[in-house]
Design a protein around this motif. Structure first.
Motif, PDB file in Angstrom:
ATOM      1  N   ARG A  76      40.134  18.720  39.036  1.00 31.67           N
ATOM      2  CA  ARG A  76      40.001  19.730  40.084  1.00 31.67           C
ATOM      3  C   ARG A  76      41.274  20.542  40.264  1.00 31.67           C
ATOM      4  N   LYS A  77      42.389  19.912  40.048  1.00 29.66           N
ATOM      5  CA  LYS A  77      43.656  20.620  40.168  1.00 29.66           C
ATOM      6  C   LYS A  77      43.738  21.745  39.137  1.00 29.66           C
ATOM      7  N   LYS A  78      43.390  21.452  37.893  1.00 29.72           N
ATOM      8  CA  LYS A  78      43.428  22.470  36.843  1.00 29.72           C
ATOM      9  C   LYS A  78      42.407  23.565  37.116  1.00 29.72           C
ATOM     10  N   LEU A  79      41.226  23.176  37.611  1.00 33.07           N
ATOM     11  CA  LEU A  79      40.199  24.165  37.908  1.00 33.07           C
ATOM     12  C   LEU A  79      40.674  25.118  38.998  1.00 33.07           C
ATOM     13  N   LEU A  80      41.289  24.581  40.042  1.00 36.52           N
ATOM     14  CA  LEU A  80      41.777  25.421  41.140  1.00 36.52           C
ATOM     15  C   LEU A  80      42.901  26.351  40.671  1.00 36.52           C
ATOM     16  N   CYS A  81      43.779  25.843  39.845  1.00 35.14           N
ATOM     17  CA  CYS A  81      44.864  26.691  39.324  1.00 35.14           C
ATOM     18  C   CYS A  81      44.295  27.833  38.479  1.00 35.14           C
ATOM     19  N   THR A  82      43.303  27.523  37.636  1.00 39.26           N
ATOM     20  CA  THR A  82      42.701  28.546  36.780  1.00 39.26           C
ATOM     21  C   THR A  82      42.018  29.625  37.609  1.00 39.26           C
ATOM     22  N   MET A  83      41.278  29.206  38.622  1.00 40.66           N
ATOM     23  CA  MET A  83      40.557  30.176  39.449  1.00 40.66           C
ATOM     24  C   MET A  83      41.504  31.035  40.280  1.00 40.66           C
ATOM     25  N   ASN A  84      42.586  30.464  40.759  1.00 35.44           N
ATOM     26  CA  ASN A  84      43.549  31.272  41.511  1.00 35.44           C
ATOM     27  C   ASN A  84      44.257  32.272  40.606  1.00 35.44           C
ATOM     28  N   LEU A  85      44.451  31.910  39.339  1.00 38.23           N
ATOM     29  CA  LEU A  85      45.004  32.870  38.387  1.00 38.23           C
ATOM     30  C   LEU A  85      44.016  34.013  38.164  1.00 38.23           C
ATOM     31  N   TRP A  86      42.719  33.683  38.049  1.00 38.44           N
ATOM     32  CA  TRP A  86      41.676  34.703  37.918  1.00 38.44           C
ATOM     33  C   TRP A  86      41.694  35.644  39.127  1.00 38.44           C
ATOM     34  N   LEU A  87      41.806  35.083  40.320  1.00 40.24           N
ATOM     35  CA  LEU A  87      41.826  35.891  41.533  1.00 40.24           C
ATOM     36  C   LEU A  87      43.046  36.814  41.563  1.00 40.24           C
ATOM     37  N   ALA A  88      44.185  36.287  41.129  1.00 43.10           N
ATOM     38  CA  ALA A  88      45.397  37.115  41.091  1.00 43.10           C
ATOM     39  C   ALA A  88      45.224  38.290  40.141  1.00 43.10           C
ATOM     40  N   ILE A  89      44.589  38.051  39.005  1.00 40.96           N
ATOM     41  CA  ILE A  89      44.360  39.122  38.028  1.00 40.96           C
ATOM     42  C   ILE A  89      43.414  40.183  38.605  1.00 40.96           C
ATOM     43  N   CYS A  90      42.319  39.738  39.257  1.00 43.18           N
ATOM     44  CA  CYS A  90      41.351  40.689  39.821  1.00 43.18           C
ATOM     45  C   CYS A  90      41.997  41.567  40.894  1.00 43.18           C
ATOM     46  N   ALA A  91      42.777  40.934  41.784  1.00 43.67           N
ATOM     47  CA  ALA A  91      43.449  41.715  42.824  1.00 43.67           C
ATOM     48  C   ALA A  91      44.462  42.669  42.218  1.00 43.67           C
TER      49      ALA A  91
END
Length: 560
Positions: A77-92
């Motif tokens: 879950r830690k890796k999944l959360l890090c990956t998704m927050n990176l995705w969110l940073a890219i989208c913003a």
């Protein structure tokens, strides 16, 4: 500090660090949402396009959260959360870049809102599953309320900050700051060390995990009640994000600063509700009563939204909306957490979020379309009447029972069975039979217990279950269930709770034979039969192998 205190969970250092990081990022997200709404208002005069932004933001949760919940139970879950927050940073960041290049239009904004929603939909189940992992049972209610408080604090600070930035630097800077906020969350997650142990049994594959979520909901009446209440609430609360900014911008004629303060007012109401009202109300009222009171307040808010057109008063209405939303949502979310078993928490949280956001998306379309075609006043009054009418369902679908649920795992069983060899994890389907001899006077009691045993087996892994009575001998019963694979059967053992184990033991004790029911396990050989040749050799005996004659004494598999 009592367990009913709002701040109890902050004594936990791990939760405190993650919560603080999420607050900072949440402020940036709230500012981002305000800036996106204002940008949409400057690019279009359509009330529908503004209202549909809430639907576009909710739609990814409906589409992707359930598979995301399966991933949350299968991967780190830690890796999944890090990956998704990176995705969110890219989208913003992309949104900020498009704005700087003067390429934004209403449809590009909706696309970016959708993509950001995708990131949140994949991270939400994992984040929801992490919270019960890092806090104790006594801290859970506080942690859930603090999660809502986090959103509300962000709803106060973020829009106010957006109002200042919008009036001086424009929306692009807000989008860029939001991207940096997601990177801060990644930094906090990297410091967290998960203590949760992986299951000893083979993990399910993605499709098995996905199917198990549907199966659990189907055979768990408790979670069905909680989910039904959440969908109903979501349909009506969607009036707020769909129509509050529309009325503020098009009817009250607010500017960018007023829009930020409008969302801030709703956040203030939510915080006051969380800090002042909810702890006191929980000490006096049941969770179900609190949701009813919150719904009545929400109906009043709808009526006031229809008639109030002065900016200061309209902000006060937004504050009342925040109080009602926080009070009902926090009780429903706590009830949901209490109705979820630990082994399926990621999937159940995903189901919870998916249905709630699906209700929000559907409600946003309904209320937005109604406002555009039938008028805002009619839509709001109709929503208030329908909401009050729906409260009749709150009594038969009460959530008060969740406080008595217990999902503590059962202690290992002591009944063992002889097996000639150890099956491979993917061998199957597996058939398990149990033969009972029940005295006639206990027949009714036995059938009552087996109703609970049936639901237990089906929600914990079986895809078929039946109980037959011998025509030649009235007191003889045969239970037969099918499980997809041997690994799934082993997972059944880990999923049994103490309460489920007690029901099984009660049924077991009604057998009149000294040694109890006869349990047998069968592995399907259809693949070998239809293929005309052996699929593969039996695995070699494991280290410390005990001959079959001795297995009758010590065994290799405990009973389900």
């Amino acid at each position: 500090m009592s367990d009913t205190s709002l701040w109890t969970a902050l004594r936990n250092p791990v939760f405190r660090r993650l919560w603080t990081a999420s607050v900072v990022s949440g402020v940036c997200v709230a500012a981002h949402d305000t800036a996106a709404t204002w940008m949409m208002n400057t690019l279009t005069s359509s009330m529908f396009l503004i209202s549909v932004m809430s639907t576009v933001a909710s739609l990814p949760f409906f589409l992707f959260t359930l598979p995301a919940g399966s991933l949350a139970d299968m991967v780190d879950r830690k890796k999944l959360l890090c990956t998704m927050n990176l995705w969110l940073a890219i989208c913003a960041g992309v949104l900020a870049l498009l704005g700087a290049m003067d390429l934004l239009n209403p449809y590009l904004i909706l696309t970016c809102v959708f993509l950001i929603g995708v990131g949140f939909s994949f991270s939400a189940p994992a984040w929801s599953s992490v919270v019960p992992e890092v806090v104790t049972k006594e801290e859970l209610a506080s942690a859930v309320t603090l999660g809502g408080l986090q959103l509300n604090l962000c709803g106060i600070i973020g829009p106010a900050a957006a109002a200042v930035i919008l009036s001086h630097s424009g929306a692009n800077l807000v989008f860029a700051i939001n991207a940096a906020g997601f990177l801060l969350v990644i930094a906090a997650l990297i410091q967290w060390k998960s203590a949760e142990k992986q299951s000893k049994a083979s993990l399910e594959n993605f499709f098995e995990s996905f199917a198990s979520a549907i199966r659990y909901v189907r055979y768990a009446p408790g979670i069905q009640v909680v989910l039904a209440r959440n969908v109903l609430f979501a349909l009506f609360i969607s009036v707020i994000p769909a129509l509050l900014p529309v009325i503020g911008l098009k009817k009250v004629l607010m500017n960018s600063s007023d829009l930020g303060l409008l969302f801030t007012s709703m956040g203030v109401g939510s915080v006051l509700g969380a800090i002042v009202l909810i702890p006191r109300a929980r000490a006096r009222f049941s969770p179900n009563t609190l949701t009813i009171l919150a719904s009545v307040l929400l109906a009043v808010v709808f009526v006031l939204m229809a008639v109030v057109r002065q900016t200061p008063l309209f902000m006060g209405v937004a504050g009342m909306a925040g109080v009602a939303w926080t009070m009902a949502a926090s009780e429903l979310w706590v009830a949901g957490q209490r109705a979820m078993p630990p082994w399926a928490r990621g999937r159940m949280n995903a189901t919870h979020i998916m249905l709630s956001q699906g209700g929000m998306a559907l409600g946003g379309l309904v209320w937005g379309g109604s406002a555009a075609s039938l008028g805002v006043t009619f839509t709001l009054v109709a929503a208030a009447v329908l909401l009050l009418s729906s409260l009749a369902l709150a009594f038969p679908l009460s959530i008060d029972f969740t406080g008595k649920l217990n999902f503590d795992p059962a202690t290992p069983a002591t009944q063992y069975h002889a097996m000639l060899h150890v099956p491979r994890p993917d061998d199957g389907p597996v058939t398990i039979t149990m033969e009972f001899q029940i005295d006639a006077v206990n027949r009714t009691r036995f059938l009552q217990l087996m109703r609970e045993v049936r639901l237990m087996h089906l929600r914990n892994g079986a895809f078929s279950w039946r109980l037959d009575e011998d025509l030649a001998e009235r007191r003889s019963f045969r239970l037969e269930m099918l499980v997809a694979s041997w690994s799934e059967h082993l997972l059944q053992h880990e999923r049994i709770t103490k309460e489920e184990q007690r029901n099984l033991e009660k049924a077991w004790s009604l057998d009149i034979r000294p040694d109890g029911p006869v349990v047998k396990h069968f592995i399907s050989v259809n693949r070998e039969l239809l293929g005309g040749k052996r699929v593969g050799p039996c695995p070699p005996p494991p280290s410390g192998y005990i001959p079959p004659a001795e297995l009758e004494k010590v065994g290799t598999d405990r009973a389900v």
